[in-house]
Design a protein around this motif. Structure first.
Motif, PDB file in Angstrom:
ATOM      1  N   HIS A  49       3.518   6.315   6.261  1.00  0.00           N
ATOM      2  CA  HIS A  49       2.734   6.089   5.036  1.00  0.00           C
ATOM      3  C   HIS A  49       2.885   4.620   4.652  1.00  0.00           C
ATOM      4  N   HIS A  50       1.912   4.117   3.937  1.00  0.00           N
ATOM      5  CA  HIS A  50       1.938   2.706   3.534  1.00  0.00           C
ATOM      6  C   HIS A  50       1.555   2.564   2.060  1.00  0.00           C
ATOM      7  N   GLY A  51       2.203   1.599   1.418  1.00  0.00           N
ATOM      8  CA  GLY A  51       1.872   1.306   0.029  1.00  0.00           C
ATOM      9  C   GLY A  51       2.249   2.394  -0.947  1.00  0.00           C
ATOM     10  N   MET A  52       3.142   3.291  -0.548  1.00  0.00           N
ATOM     11  CA  MET A  52       3.570   4.405  -1.400  1.00  0.00           C
ATOM     12  C   MET A  52       4.941   4.077  -1.996  1.00  0.00           C
ATOM     13  N   GLY A 109       3.611  12.231  17.509  1.00  0.00           N
ATOM     14  CA  GLY A 109       2.513  12.868  16.798  1.00  0.00           C
ATOM     15  C   GLY A 109       1.518  11.809  16.342  1.00  0.00           C
ATOM     16  N   LEU A 110       0.234  12.078  16.530  1.00  0.00           N
ATOM     17  CA  LEU A 110      -0.817  11.104  16.225  1.00  0.00           C
ATOM     18  C   LEU A 110      -1.798  11.669  15.208  1.00  0.00           C
ATOM     19  N   GLY A 111      -2.096  10.864  14.190  1.00  0.00           N
ATOM     20  CA  GLY A 111      -3.081  11.246  13.191  1.00  0.00           C
ATOM     21  C   GLY A 111      -4.145  10.178  13.051  1.00  0.00           C
ATOM     22  N   ARG A 112      -5.287  10.551  12.474  1.00  0.00           N
ATOM     23  CA  ARG A 112      -6.385   9.584  12.360  1.00  0.00           C
ATOM     24  C   ARG A 112      -6.604   9.089  10.942  1.00  0.00           C
ATOM     25  N   ALA A 113      -5.821   9.593   9.976  1.00  0.00           N
ATOM     26  CA  ALA A 113      -5.904   9.068   8.611  1.00  0.00           C
ATOM     27  C   ALA A 113      -5.115   7.762   8.528  1.00  0.00           C
ATOM     28  N   PRO A 114      -5.417   6.911   7.553  1.00  0.00           N
ATOM     29  CA  PRO A 114      -4.664   5.656   7.445  1.00  0.00           C
ATOM     30  C   PRO A 114      -3.269   5.822   6.879  1.00  0.00           C
ATOM     31  N   GLY A 115      -2.997   6.945   6.198  1.00  0.00           N
ATOM     32  CA  GLY A 115      -1.697   7.112   5.565  1.00  0.00           C
ATOM     33  C   GLY A 115      -1.515   6.211   4.362  1.00  0.00           C
ATOM     34  N   SER A 116      -2.632   5.898   3.703  1.00  0.00           N
ATOM     35  CA  SER A 116      -2.594   4.964   2.570  1.00  0.00           C
ATOM     36  C   SER A 116      -3.912   5.040   1.824  1.00  0.00           C
ATOM     37  N   ASP A 117      -4.018   4.253   0.744  1.00  0.00           N
ATOM     38  CA  ASP A 117      -5.296   4.117   0.053  1.00  0.00           C
ATOM     39  C   ASP A 117      -6.191   3.155   0.844  1.00  0.00           C
ATOM     40  N   GLN A 118      -7.454   3.088   0.466  1.00  0.00           N
ATOM     41  CA  GLN A 118      -8.415   2.307   1.246  1.00  0.00           C
ATOM     42  C   GLN A 118      -8.102   0.812   1.239  1.00  0.00           C
ATOM     43  N   ARG A 119      -7.612   0.299   0.118  1.00  0.00           N
ATOM     44  CA  ARG A 119      -7.289  -1.135   0.066  1.00  0.00           C
ATOM     45  C   ARG A 119      -6.131  -1.460   1.006  1.00  0.00           C
ATOM     46  N   ALA A 121      -5.288   0.346   3.575  1.00  0.00           N
ATOM     47  CA  ALA A 121      -5.800   0.553   4.928  1.00  0.00           C
ATOM     48  C   ALA A 121      -6.522  -0.686   5.435  1.00  0.00           C
ATOM     49  N   GLN A 122      -7.261  -1.357   4.553  1.00  0.00           N
ATOM     50  CA  GLN A 122      -7.948  -2.581   4.949  1.00  0.00           C
ATOM     51  C   GLN A 122      -6.950  -3.675   5.324  1.00  0.00           C
ATOM     52  N   ALA A 123      -5.856  -3.759   4.561  1.00  0.00           N
ATOM     53  CA  ALA A 123      -4.834  -4.761   4.861  1.00  0.00           C
ATOM     54  C   ALA A 123      -4.103  -4.453   6.173  1.00  0.00           C
ATOM     55  N   LEU A 124      -4.055  -3.162   6.547  1.00  0.00           N
ATOM     56  CA  LEU A 124      -3.370  -2.739   7.762  1.00  0.00           C
ATOM     57  C   LEU A 124      -4.217  -2.905   9.021  1.00  0.00           C
TER      58      LEU A 124
END
Length: 334
Positions: A49-52, A109-119, A121-124
């Motif tokens: 997860h990111h930005g949490m 394990g692989l997922g396709r969600a960014p694990g974060s909010d859209q902003r 996710a853009q930075a990632l």
């Protein structure tokens, strides 16, 4: 089907509690993995997860190296790596490194969600054209990098030939279809998004194609468990997670708060409806209460494995919850 016959694993978000910091979260995560190993849990997974503010497991592969060094037998892995954030080659190298350090113990394990909010996710983003719709192709590319005879000219070093077991994660039917098509094990995020769980399980099992990695379907389901000596204490401990979940879904993510008495009575109808939905994949209470909840969930889903998450503010109480759950299997075996 009794809890003793269904393998249990641990999902850790390395929670950052109010008044604490990431360093303490990492030490807590290691002690949880060590306890899980001692108690016979099959796997210990960390989620990206990111930005949490309340989740410390952003650099998943780095943290897994720390966990691996402090354990010796339990399988460790990512539940999961959010592949749209990364180059498949980089992940092949990272998990090739982990497999080289801890052979035979690594899951990817692989997922396709960014694990974060859209902003965030853009930075990632790994490049300006990064697209979650490329997820199936990225999975195939990543698996090829780790195969014994890659088709690509570029080589993953380390990584090539190590064939780290790959899982597909999901909270919708998309992941079920992909996992079935590729013949991979499937982990569903029922612990926070149970709405499409039964449909996803059905699609996965009915359309599964055997592969070199897996000959028959294997379904692992996320499940929230809060066990304490009494139902009242367990409900109290679970209120930290309930607060955090409501805060996150309300756009107010924060650190894991301390428990409060009577939390469900303090919030409104919409918050309680949200909690009722996610609690459909949860067991909260004394050992006897939780045994009944786990048995009912396994009977309903036919899960091949449960991935247990327990977001408890007090770390000793969190360890106690996993210990009591493992004790249910020992009681049945006896």
């Amino acid at each position: 089907m009794a809890p003793t016959s269904t393998p249990l694993s641990i999902l850790d978000l390395s929670p950052i509690t109010e008044g604490s910091d990431a360093g303490q979260s990492f030490r807590n995560s290691l002690s949880l993995a060590q306890l899980g190993e001692k108690l016979g849990y099959r796997r210990y997974w960390l989620a990206e997860h990111h930005g949490m503010p309340g989740i410390a497991s952003a650099a998943t592969a780095v943290l897994l190296a720390y966990i691996g060094a402090g354990t010796s037998t339990i399988r460790i892995g990512a539940g999961g790596v959010m592949l749209p954030n990364h180059s498949p080659l980089v992940i092949a190298e990272q998990f090739g490194t982990l497999e080289s350090l801890y052979p035979g113990r690594i899951d990817l394990g692989l997922g396709r969600a960014p694990g974060s909010d859209q902003r965030t996710a853009q930075a990632l983003r790994r490049n300006l054209e990064s697209d979650s719709d490329q997820f199936p192709q990225d999975v195939v590319e990543l698996m090829d990098f780790m195969s014994k005879e890659p088709r690509q000219a570029v080589r993953a070093v380390p990584g090539q030939g190590l064939e780290v077991p790959v899982w597909i994660l999901g909270s919708s039917t998309f992941g079920a279809q992909l996992a079935a098509h590729l013949g991979l094990p499937y982990a569903f995020a029922s612990h926070f998004a149970p709405q499409q769980m039964m449909q996803a399980i059905r699609i996965y099992r009915e359309t599964f194609k055997p592969s070199a990695q897996l000959q028959k379907p294997h379904v692992m389901l996320g499940f929230n468990v809060f066990v304490a000596d009494t139902d009242a204490e367990a409900e109290f401990r679970a209120s930290s997670w309930q607060q955090a979940f409501v805060n996150l879904r309300s756009g107010r993510p924060g650190r894991l708060p301390p428990p409060v008495e009577g939390y469900r009575q303090r919030v409104g109808a919409s918050e309680n409806a949200l909690l009722d939905s996610v609690l459909s994949c949860s067991a909260v209470g004394s050992p006897e209460t939780v045994r009944a909840g786990v048995d009912a969930f396994i009977a309903r889903t036919g899960a091949d494995e449960l991935m247990i998450t327990s977001q408890v503010f007090d770390h000793s109480a969190r360890l106690r919850s996993y210990e009591l759950l493992a004790g249910l299997r020992e009681t049945v075996d006896a």
